[in-house]
Design a protein around this motif. Structure first.
Motif: not given
Length: 195
Positions: A71-95
């Motif tokens: 779950l933490a790695a999915a959060q990290q993946l979502a954070t790394e791939r999200t532009p700075n201006c957008a909210p970070v959302v972890v979805n099913t593809p990342q997990l």
């Protein structure tokens, strides 16, 4: 958690996260397209892992260390791939990307047992998540030395320099000249573009 509880487990592992991913979203569609079913995951999990015969237990299951790390790695993946201006959302593809590409995870062992090729999962998810080439948790970013000439424009092949600056993207580089050319191409009407 409900899957772990029905299995009589004190902890919900990544195989239970895999079961949960079958309920909704892109991950469910990906797994269904690859022929993965809930019953197959349950059978493979029981075959591969020691589940108690008695499913009656007190208390709610908690996430295992492996599931928490996923779950933490999915959060990290979502954070790394999200532009700075957008909210970070972890979805099913990342997990799904995280648990399927971790060779030691229980979910990956289940997928291997079912004959699912992880490359097929990556191909199905490529539009939704940019899956890193290295294993999660073992990433390092090498700092480029000023004399490092390995940075080249991914489009024209010219090396970066003080005169030809490069902008970095995920696994790609583009020089200022190619940016100008792209702008010119995109400014033309669609019918006037030549290839």
């Amino acid at each position: 958690m409900a899957a772990a509880e029905s299995d009589g487990q004190a902890e919900a592992g990544t195989e239970h996260l895999l079961l949960g991913l079958l309920t909704d979203g892109v991950a469910a569609a990906t797994l269904e397209k690859l022929g993965v079913t809930r019953d197959e995951i349950r059978e493979a999990s029981r075959r591969l892992f020691a589940y108690p015969a008695d499913t009656a237990r007190a208390g709610d299951p908690v996430f295992s260390g492996e599931a928490k790390a996923a779950l933490a790695a999915a959060q990290q993946l979502a954070t790394e791939r999200t532009p700075n201006c957008a909210p970070v959302v972890v979805n099913t593809p990342q997990l799904l990307a995280v648990i399927a590409t971790n060779p030691g995870s229980q979910a990956r062992r289940v997928l291997n047992d079912l004959g699912v090729d992880v490359a097929d999962i990556k191909r199905q998810l490529h539009c939704y998540v940019n899956i890193p080439r290295t294993a999660f948790g073992r990433r390092t970013r090498r700092k480029r030395r000023p004399d490092d000439t390995s940075a080249r424009c991914s489009f024209c092949g010219h090396p970066g320099s003080d005169e030809r600056r490069l902008a970095a993207g995920p696994d790609v580089w583009i020089c200022a000249d190619c940016v100008v050319l792209c702008r010119e191409i995109l400014a033309q009407p669609a019918g006037a573009r030549s290839t």
